[in-house]
Design an enzyme around this catalytic site. Structure first.
Site, PDB file in Angstrom:
ATOM      1  N   ASP A  62     -13.717  -6.558   8.387  1.00 59.01           N
ATOM      2  CA  ASP A  62     -13.072  -5.972   7.216  1.00 59.01           C
ATOM      3  C   ASP A  62     -13.952  -4.944   6.526  1.00 59.01           C
ATOM      4  O   ASP A  62     -13.459  -4.105   5.770  1.00 59.01           O
ATOM      5  CB  ASP A  62     -12.725  -7.073   6.211  1.00 59.01           C
ATOM      6  CG  ASP A  62     -11.234  -7.330   6.125  1.00 59.01           C
ATOM      7  OD1 ASP A  62     -10.454  -6.448   6.518  1.00 59.01           O
ATOM      8  OD2 ASP A  62     -10.847  -8.404   5.655  1.00 59.01           O
TER       9      ASP A  62
ATOM     10  N   GLY B 233      -3.077  -9.279  -3.243  1.00 62.21           N
ATOM     11  CA  GLY B 233      -2.704 -10.616  -2.808  1.00 62.21           C
ATOM     12  C   GLY B 233      -3.610 -11.603  -3.519  1.00 62.21           C
ATOM     13  O   GLY B 233      -4.117 -11.333  -4.610  1.00 62.21           O
TER      14      GLY B 233
ATOM     15  N   MET C 208       0.623 -15.445  -7.911  1.00 65.60           N
ATOM     16  CA  MET C 208       1.377 -14.484  -8.712  1.00 65.60           C
ATOM     17  C   MET C 208       2.861 -14.818  -8.765  1.00 65.60           C
ATOM     18  O   MET C 208       3.499 -14.693  -9.824  1.00 65.60           O
ATOM     19  CB  MET C 208       1.176 -13.072  -8.144  1.00 65.60           C
ATOM     20  CG  MET C 208       1.919 -11.996  -8.910  1.00 65.60           C
ATOM     21  SD  MET C 208       1.416 -11.845 -10.652  1.00 65.60           S
ATOM     22  CE  MET C 208      -0.178 -11.026 -10.473  1.00 65.60           C
TER      23      MET C 208
ATOM     24  N   HIS D   9       5.861  -7.514  -2.297  1.00 67.86           N
ATOM     25  CA  HIS D   9       6.998  -8.343  -2.709  1.00 67.86           C
ATOM     26  C   HIS D   9       7.208  -8.472  -4.219  1.00 67.86           C
ATOM     27  O   HIS D   9       8.272  -8.944  -4.626  1.00 67.86           O
ATOM     28  CB  HIS D   9       6.845  -9.747  -2.111  1.00 67.86           C
ATOM     29  CG  HIS D   9       6.728  -9.755  -0.625  1.00 67.86           C
ATOM     30  ND1 HIS D   9       7.754  -9.376   0.212  1.00 67.86           N
ATOM     31  CD2 HIS D   9       5.684 -10.075   0.197  1.00 67.86           C
ATOM     32  CE1 HIS D   9       7.360  -9.476   1.472  1.00 67.86           C
ATOM     33  NE2 HIS D   9       6.108  -9.896   1.486  1.00 67.86           N
TER      34      HIS D   9
END
Length: 359
Positions: free
Chosen positions: A118, A176, A249, A297
């Site tokens: 990453d 996220g 969330m 989302h």
């Protein structure tokens, strides 16, 4: 003679989820998603049992921290495994699960194991972004994270925006349980919010993001080292801001209490603040991209963030926003779009040449 396509198992282990895809050639033929879990070993064991004897030609692993390595992928041999073990203190929420996945797959499949990092995408950070204002003798620097997600965005953007605009000034928001922002220019990373560890930058589910160093000194006077690590990685962020209602969330958005609303607004304010700060570095922005579970989302979160960025030329089409459409900006706005994260396909693409050489 035709060569059979490679079958690769790609594992993407996050702080609260495990996703995996079995690829044959370039096609994903099976998918797994274990969400909201900290039992990565149990999830991985379930996945391995579900394979029912299918043996891939190789396994590709997402490793959150690769240190100073700039390569997109590396073979995990004994030397590399030891190097990665030494990096665990830099990402204690992620790397132990990542490495346990490597060990389980090595035991199950005597095939090449490949690491994708990453941190590698951020090797292009300029010195002004990479340097930390601490004495050089400590050898500390910014690494940046979510690089596989941003690398996927960089590969997708020319086809979505056209090459000219894609080469411009773009902020990607990977939101996220872990959250960060990345400023892309010429499709490379020139600034990012996460720094030396995945605990810095934006507010996250259980991580605070950036803090006054004096706060850590104050906590250090009250807590042991282990207690401090527990608080830093598991008791801050949305969890702390909401008074322990949730670090999730989706749960906070559905909760009617003032503490939940406050946590959501705090998160959105910090994200918008970071986008604005990044815009100053290049004199403005040309596009804004959302990705990650929240980014893809949570229309209410995107709306709160973009409301604060109208001065930069961004305005949402609220109908498109609530439908999670690919483009969610108005016709008069600079582009605001959603690109679903697909780190697994990026990992497959980056790792395939190493398998091809060994196959």
């Amino acid at each position: 003679m035709a060569v059979a396509p490679l079958t690769l198992l790609v594992l993407n282990s996050g702080s609260s989820s495990l996703r995996a895809t079995l690829f044959r050639g370039g096609e994903g033929i099976r998918h797994w998603h274990f969400s909201g879990t900290t039992d990565h070993e149990g999830a991985l064991q379930s996945l391995l049992n579900d394979l029912e004897g299918q043996r891939p030609d190789g396994v590709v692993h997402r490793l959150v921290h690769g240190g100073a390595v700039a390569e997109g992928a590396r073979v995990i041999d004994g030397v590399e495994r030891s190097r990665l073990e030494a990096l665990v203190p830099l990402a204690p929420l992620h790397l132990p699960a990542n490495l346990r996945g490597v060990d389980l797959c090595t035991a199950c499949f005597p095939v090449p194991q490949i690491a994708c990092f990453d941190t590698a995408f951020h090797a292009t950070l300029p010195a002004l972004a990479m340097r930390l204002p601490v004495p050089a003798r400590f050898h500390l620097r910014k690494f940046g994270f979510h690089g596989l997600s941003y690398a996927h965005l960089a590969r997708r953007l020319p086809g979505v925006l056209g090459l000219r605009r894609a080469l411009g000034r773009i902020v990607g928001l990977h939101l996220g349980q872990g959250a960060s922002a990345c400023l892309l220019h010429h499709l490379t990373s020139v600034e990012t919010t996460m720094g030396y560890s995945p605990a810095g930058g934006l507010v996250m589910g259980t991580r605070s993001g950036d803090l006054d160093p004096g706060v850590m000194l104050a906590l250090g006077l009250e807590l042991t080292w282990d207690e401090l690590a527990q608080v830093v990685y598991h008791e801050m962020g949305l969890w702390a801001l909401s008074g322990g209602i949730s670090a999730d969330m989706k749960t906070l958005l559905a909760d009617g209490r003032e503490e939940a609303r406050f946590a959501v607004e705090f998160f959105c304010r910090r994200v918008a603040q970071s986008v604005g700060a990044m815009a100053t570095l290049l004199g403005g922005l040309d596009a804004l991209v959302f990705t990650g579970g929240i980014g893809e989302h949570a229309g209410a979160v995107r709306s709160l963030i973009v409301q604060s960025l109208s001065f930069l030329g961004f305005t949402l089409d609220e109908g498109a926003n609530q439908e999670n459409a690919p483009f969610i900006s108005t016709a008069q706005s600079l582009p605001v779009l959603i690109i679903p994260a697909d780190e697994e396909d990026l990992m497959r693409e980056v790792a395939t040449p190493l398998f091809t050489l060994r196959h």
